[in-house]
Design a protein around this motif. Structure first.
Motif, PDB file in Angstrom:
ATOM      1  N   THR A  76      17.010 -92.984  58.372  1.00 58.64           N
ATOM      2  CA  THR A  76      17.699 -93.711  59.448  1.00 58.64           C
ATOM      3  C   THR A  76      17.254 -93.183  60.808  1.00 58.64           C
ATOM      4  O   THR A  76      16.760 -92.051  60.921  1.00 58.64           O
ATOM      5  N   LEU A  77      17.464 -93.994  61.836  1.00 57.00           N
ATOM      6  CA  LEU A  77      17.025 -93.631  63.181  1.00 57.00           C
ATOM      7  C   LEU A  77      17.718 -92.361  63.660  1.00 57.00           C
ATOM      8  O   LEU A  77      17.064 -91.454  64.191  1.00 57.00           O
ATOM      9  N   ILE A  78      19.045 -92.273  63.480  1.00 51.86           N
ATOM     10  CA  ILE A  78      19.786 -91.100  63.955  1.00 51.86           C
ATOM     11  C   ILE A  78      19.340 -89.841  63.224  1.00 51.86           C
ATOM     12  O   ILE A  78      19.130 -88.792  63.841  1.00 51.86           O
ATOM     13  N   GLN A  79      19.158 -89.944  61.906  1.00 53.47           N
ATOM     14  CA  GLN A  79      18.690 -88.786  61.132  1.00 53.47           C
ATOM     15  C   GLN A  79      17.297 -88.361  61.592  1.00 53.47           C
ATOM     16  O   GLN A  79      17.014 -87.160  61.718  1.00 53.47           O
ATOM     17  N   SER A  80      16.450 -89.335  61.866  1.00 49.59           N
ATOM     18  CA  SER A  80      15.091 -89.032  62.315  1.00 49.59           C
ATOM     19  C   SER A  80      15.115 -88.278  63.645  1.00 49.59           C
ATOM     20  O   SER A  80      14.433 -87.265  63.819  1.00 49.59           O
ATOM     21  N   LEU A  81      15.920 -88.773  64.580  1.00 45.81           N
ATOM     22  CA  LEU A  81      16.014 -88.138  65.899  1.00 45.81           C
ATOM     23  C   LEU A  81      16.569 -86.722  65.787  1.00 45.81           C
ATOM     24  O   LEU A  81      16.085 -85.799  66.457  1.00 45.81           O
TER      25      LEU A  81
END
Length: 402
Positions: free
Chosen positions: A81-86
């Motif tokens: 997911t985007l948040i996990q990636s960031l």
């Protein structure tokens, strides 16, 4: 207005019951303690991470954004997911400035704001083109595909910039060293010979007199000349920053420099086609894509030419016809774009042009370096050798008289 996030270091007992330490991004010290408590960490010490004494090495540079783009493209493509990636990229980054930047972006996204909106709050790191592409990916639901294109675009742009710097760095570095060595000889070595020649009682050769006069001038007026050049450089830099007309004039003149001008032209074409290919393939309308490509070309002559193309295309003219009218694009470029417009594959044709011209820039930079090496050695030999000959010429003439 929300307070900017800061990075804090902590030490204490982790949630597994073991002693540990780490870093966390938060808006304040109390918020950092609260976040740690929610994570099950019993912190005994929490403090703001000290900034380095010299901030240059910690500054976010274009290469950092290129690497970040590739990491996000890889993670999003793998289903993270985007948040996990960031969060994963931010927590593992070696630069404090990048950790802070990613912490602020992550908090924005967690609050429900789109990624493009969070990026637009950091215009120094993410330009309009970058944010527009991300926004297009969000709207189309293909953010991972867009990020793959962004990563490729940034990597190619940085590689091209590195090649141009490589072409400029070597000759400038050698000439600076030559200037320093020559200055040292004129100020400290030549005066020693002058004292010896004073006892000869004969007229010195013209060449020797010229070098001694140059040495005296450097000793008497050198500091004033250096100060004047320093002030002139600062004033030119300020004027260059403030005056668009001056920047345009400099850009126009640099394209006329032999060899280097050709490299800069090909680099501008490569940047233009790479940018237009990336934006056009991402679904950005051609008019908007041309606007972005004009800013990314890196040269005023090409920027003005691309803006002219944009105006003509908006009026219904084919892009290749408008480009031909500017007289700045090579015939091969306009012909390939004409083929792309006829076949409906403009984006892939632009990508091929960019690849061709990036390879040409690479070859020309290597050729320029190979050409400059013997030329610079010859210049150094003439300058240093000339000084030595000027100093020993009276001695040789004395030997002939004897």
């Amino acid at each position: 207005m929300a307070k900017a996030a800061e990075t804090y270091t902590w030490s204490g007992m982790s949630k597994t019951g073991r002693a540990g330490k780490g870093e966390i991004t938060a808006g304040s010290l109390q918020e950092a303690k609260n976040l740690l408590r929610r994570q099950g960490v019993s912190a005994t010490k929490v403090k703001k991470l000290a900034k380095p004494l010299f901030g240059g090495k910690d500054k976010v540079v274009a290469q950092d954004i290129a690497v970040l783009s590739r990491q996000l493209a890889t993670m999003l493509g793998a289903g993270v997911t985007l948040i996990q990636s960031l969060e994963m990229i931010g927590s593992g980054h070696s630069k404090m400035s990048m950790r802070k930047l990613l912490g602020e972006i992550t908090n924005e996204v967690k609050s429900g704001n789109p990624l493009s909106s969070a990026l637009r709050k950091h215009p120094q790191q993410f330009d309009d083109l970058y944010c527009d592409l991300v926004e297009t990916g969000e709207q189309s639901g293909a953010l991972e595909t867009i990020y793959d294109r962004i990563a490729l675009y940034k990597e190619k742009a940085e590689a091209l910039k590195s090649k141009i710097k490589k072409a400029m760095f070597y000759p400038i570095a050698v000439l600076v060293v030559a200037f320093i060595v020559t200055t040292i000889l004129l100020i400290f070595v030549v005066p020693q010979f002058e004292e010896i020649f004073a006892g000869f009682g004969a007229e010195l050769p013209v060449f020797t007199q010229f070098v001694i006069g140059l040495s005296n001038g450097m000793q008497n007026y050198g500091p004033f000349i250096a100060f004047g050049l320093f002030i002139a450089a600062i004033m030119f830099k300020k004027a260059h920053t403030k005056s668009l007309a001056l920047r345009d004039s400099v850009d126009k003149k640099t394209l006329k420099i032999p060899v280097i001008g050709d490299i800069l032209k090909k680099a501008a074409v490569a940047r233009f086609t790479r940018t237009l290919s990336t934006t056009f393939a991402a679904g950005v309308p051609l008019i908007s894509a041309l606007d972005s490509a004009a800013g990314a070309s890196g040269n005023a002559v090409f920027r003005n030419g691309i803006l002219f193309v944009k105006k003509e295309v908006a009026g219904g003219l084919q892009m290749n016809v408008a480009m031909r009218a500017t007289n700045i694009f090579p015939p091969m470029v306009t012909q390939m774009i004409a083929i792309g417009e006829e076949s409906g594959s403009v984006d892939s044709m632009l990508e091929k042009i960019a690849t061709i011209y990036e390879a040409e820039v690479d070859d020309m930079v290597d050729g320029l370096t190979s050409l400059l090496e013997p030329m610079i050695m010859a210049v150094l030999g003439v300058v240093i050798g000339g000084l030595i000959i000027a100093m020993y010429l009276p001695i040789f003439e004395m030997g002939n008289v004897v």
